[in-house]
Motif scaffolding. Structure first.
Motif, PDB file in Angstrom:
ATOM      1  N   ASN A 112      -1.382   5.151  -7.430  1.00  0.00           N
ATOM      2  CA  ASN A 112      -2.460   5.979  -6.920  1.00  0.00           C
ATOM      3  C   ASN A 112      -2.703   7.226  -7.765  1.00  0.00           C
ATOM      4  O   ASN A 112      -3.721   7.907  -7.600  1.00  0.00           O
ATOM      5  CB  ASN A 112      -2.165   6.383  -5.470  1.00  0.00           C
ATOM      6  N   GLU A 113      -1.810   7.524  -8.684  1.00  0.00           N
ATOM      7  CA  GLU A 113      -2.017   8.697  -9.530  1.00  0.00           C
ATOM      8  C   GLU A 113      -3.142   8.479 -10.536  1.00  0.00           C
ATOM      9  O   GLU A 113      -3.720   9.453 -11.037  1.00  0.00           O
ATOM     10  CB  GLU A 113      -0.713   9.068 -10.231  1.00  0.00           C
ATOM     11  N   ARG A 161       0.898   4.040  -3.068  1.00  0.00           N
ATOM     12  CA  ARG A 161       0.697   5.481  -2.894  1.00  0.00           C
ATOM     13  C   ARG A 161       1.968   6.279  -3.123  1.00  0.00           C
ATOM     14  O   ARG A 161       1.922   7.517  -3.161  1.00  0.00           O
ATOM     15  CB  ARG A 161       0.166   5.767  -1.496  1.00  0.00           C
ATOM     16  N   LYS A 196       3.553   4.757  -8.052  1.00  0.00           N
ATOM     17  CA  LYS A 196       2.715   5.743  -8.753  1.00  0.00           C
ATOM     18  C   LYS A 196       1.330   5.230  -9.118  1.00  0.00           C
ATOM     19  O   LYS A 196       0.630   5.860  -9.918  1.00  0.00           O
ATOM     20  CB  LYS A 196       3.427   6.244 -10.020  1.00  0.00           C
ATOM     21  N   TYR A 224       0.837  -1.207   0.000  1.00  0.00           N
ATOM     22  CA  TYR A 224       0.000   0.000   0.000  1.00  0.00           C
ATOM     23  C   TYR A 224       0.869   1.253   0.000  1.00  0.00           C
ATOM     24  O   TYR A 224       0.578   2.235  -0.693  1.00  0.00           O
ATOM     25  CB  TYR A 224      -0.924  -0.029   1.213  1.00  0.00           C
ATOM     26  N   ASP A 225       1.945   1.220   0.757  1.00  0.00           N
ATOM     27  CA  ASP A 225       2.858   2.372   0.769  1.00  0.00           C
ATOM     28  C   ASP A 225       3.473   2.586  -0.614  1.00  0.00           C
ATOM     29  O   ASP A 225       3.608   3.735  -1.076  1.00  0.00           O
ATOM     30  CB  ASP A 225       3.950   2.159   1.815  1.00  0.00           C
ATOM     31  N   ARG A 280      -6.983   5.806  -8.096  1.00  0.00           N
ATOM     32  CA  ARG A 280      -7.047   6.593  -6.867  1.00  0.00           C
ATOM     33  C   ARG A 280      -7.781   5.854  -5.746  1.00  0.00           C
ATOM     34  O   ARG A 280      -8.834   5.255  -5.946  1.00  0.00           O
ATOM     35  CB  ARG A 280      -7.733   7.928  -7.130  1.00  0.00           C
ATOM     36  N   ASP A 281      -7.181   5.963  -4.544  1.00  0.00           N
ATOM     37  CA  ASP A 281      -7.810   5.362  -3.372  1.00  0.00           C
ATOM     38  C   ASP A 281      -8.681   6.368  -2.631  1.00  0.00           C
ATOM     39  O   ASP A 281      -9.075   6.129  -1.494  1.00  0.00           O
ATOM     40  CB  ASP A 281      -6.747   4.776  -2.430  1.00  0.00           C
TER      41      ASP A 281
END
Length: 516
Positions: A327-328, A321, A325, A317-318, A331-332
């Motif tokens: 999460n870009e 995010r 990349k 998860y780290d 998106r969460d």
């Protein structure tokens, strides 16, 4: 009208002009060789007895298709039984109708393919055949010789996509459904409903020649009384021509000079169009229900403080995010956003062509005289850009907004960013899921490795045994390819594994420890 007229590809010249500019020689040769070496089609019969050209299914594939069909029949039977005591709440009644429609084989030309054939719950409401996912990536239609050019998308969370619109600030189209966003939602205000109107008249999917045939078939199903109770007695009050049964038993597309072969009076056609819209809205309502779109994953439990990630999941998860990349685009959630793991835009990640798609071999007329892919082996899927410029050749439930045509060039080769929810949901650990718009990738690990190393590993030679691990074929097209978030992430193998572990926490149906 409920559906735009179905058209055919605009000839071979466009296909020649659309060949990817950097499709290297090795990839071109390997694709041509793979298509030429494919097993020659055998002759068989569809359910109605007509001769037709069919692809050779392995015994394992046939066994799996039979299992899926039996499971669809089982679910449909259980759902029909609920009609004896339907819910007294209208919202739940519409959801029940939607489920009945989704599992109804009768809504396909040969009465052998429900919508659910490509969207089953055990696979996260996407393709439920491990063998088809592994060997083709796409699925056969009601006419079993005809295959789509893309892999089935998931129905889960699809109703939460916004109506397709242009965000001038970020210079992107946002929303819609289908890989190419062509179910815009602009007409019905609901992309999921407009998506549901695509497969019934798609010649390579459910194959009806006229959307009115879906209404005609639904009028003879056990859920008709509930439908009329919810949507009104006028829904099926249509004077059907005596030849309707014969017309609806003939696979589409309709003749070019007769795009609406069920010859209804104008008022009846309008009524059929409204009923078809209501059928689609019912399906979208079911897809939005908690049974399909549940927010019940381990990730959701962690966010609610009811569970904790493992060390590997937290590392993933780290990375998701951070350096990876992800999460870009996936998106969460942010202020005012639910964590849907998509930004509803489109991107070209550089996916290679999938030479195993039967669609490449659909360049010749079948026994019914239909050519699904007029570009044959030169076909290049242009995604959103193709839809904006020319519409979709097989089904187009939403009209193209002419004001968006100038955006076609900048969207060539781009496909909608899918949600990652249920991305690894499958019935067993050995079940193969396909990934990417064309099903090229055969595991979540493989597509993560591609994101990480697309621009680092060498190009594959023909029949290169390292493909998918130590080399990559050239992209299907490099137009508008995403180079800022994909290709050289610098992740270690252990970090790729951590990303996979995190994305597996997005599978719905998680039960926190201690829950009874």
């Amino acid at each position: 009208m409920a559906l735009a007229a179905i058209s055919s590809p605009e000839g071979d010249e466009m296909g020649k002009n659309c060949l990817p500019p950097v499709l290297d020689m090795f990839r071109s040769i390997s694709l041509a060789v793979a298509i030429a070496a494919a097993t020659p089609p055998a002759f068989g019969r569809d359910l109605d007895g007509r001769d037709n050209r069919v692809s050779s299914f392995s015994p394992a594939t046939l066994e799996e298709i039979s299992r899926i069909e039996n499971e669809i029949d089982r679910i449909e039977g259980e759902t029909i039984a609920r009609l004896t005591s339907p819910p007294d709440n209208q919202v739940q009644q519409i959801e029940l109708l939607g489920k009945l429609l989704l599992y109804d084989n009768e809504l396909s030309v040969n009465r052998n393919e429900a919508c659910a054939f490509c969207h089953m719950p055990e696979a996260g409401f996407t393709g439920p055949s491990s063998e088809l996912n592994r060997t083709t990536g796409s699925y056969p239609g009601s006419v079993r010789t005809r295959f789509s050019e893309r892999k089935p998308q998931t129905h889960t969370y699809a109703p939460l996509s916004p109506v397709l619109h242009y965000n001038e600030g970020q210079g992107d189209l946002v929303g819609g459904n289908f890989w190419d966003m062509r179910a815009t939602g602009r007409r019905l205000g609901n992309p999921a409903a407009e998506q549901a109107e695509g497969p019934p008249t798609n010649p390579v999917e459910m194959g009806l020649a006229d959307f009115a045939c879906a209404v005609y078939r639904a009028a003879r199903r056990p859920y008709r009384p509930l439908f009329e109770s919810v949507w009104g007695a006028q829904a099926f009050a249509i004077s059907w021509p005596p030849e309707t049964e014969d017309v609806c038993n003939r696979p589409g597309p309709p003749p070019a000079n007769d795009p609406s072969p069920v010859h209804l009076a104008p008022v009846d056609r309008g009524r059929a169009a409204a009923t078809f819209d209501q059928m689609a809205q019912s399906i979208a309502s079911y897809e939005a229900s908690h049974e399909v779109t549940a927010f019940s994953s381990k990730y959701d439990a962690v966010q609610a403080g009811k569970a904790r990630f493992t060390a590997q999941e937290q590392q993933g998860y780290d990375l998701f995010r951070g350096r990876a990349k992800c999460n870009e685009c996936h998106r969460d959630g942010g202020p005012g956003e639910e964590p849907l793991f998509t930004d509803f835009t489109a991107s070209n990640i550089g996916t290679p062509a999938n030479p195993d798609l039967p669609y490449y071999a659909e360049g010749e007329a079948d026994a019914l005289g239909y050519v699904a892919n007029k570009r044959g082996p030169s076909f290049v899927d242009l995604g959103v850009g193709g839809f904006l410029a020319d519409g979709h050749p097989l089904s187009q439930p939403s009209a193209v907004d002419a004001r968006w045509k100038p955006l076609a060039a900048q969207n060539r080769g781009r496909f909608k960013v899918p949600t990652l929810r249920n991305v690894d949901k499958r019935p067993s650990p050995d079940f193969v899921k396909a990934y990417g718009h064309n099903g090229y990738f055969k595991s979540l690990k493989q597509i993560v490795h591609f994101y990480n190393t697309r621009d680092v590993l060498p190009r594959c030679a023909p029949n290169d045994q390292r493909e998918g691990t130590g080399c990559w074929p050239a992209p299907e097209t490099t137009e508008n390819m995403n180079k800022s978030k994909v290709g050289n992430l610098g992740l270690a193998i252990e970090e790729e594994d951590a990303l996979v572990a995190f994305m597996q926490t997005l599978t719905d149906g998680f039960a926190p420890a201690g829950r009874k």
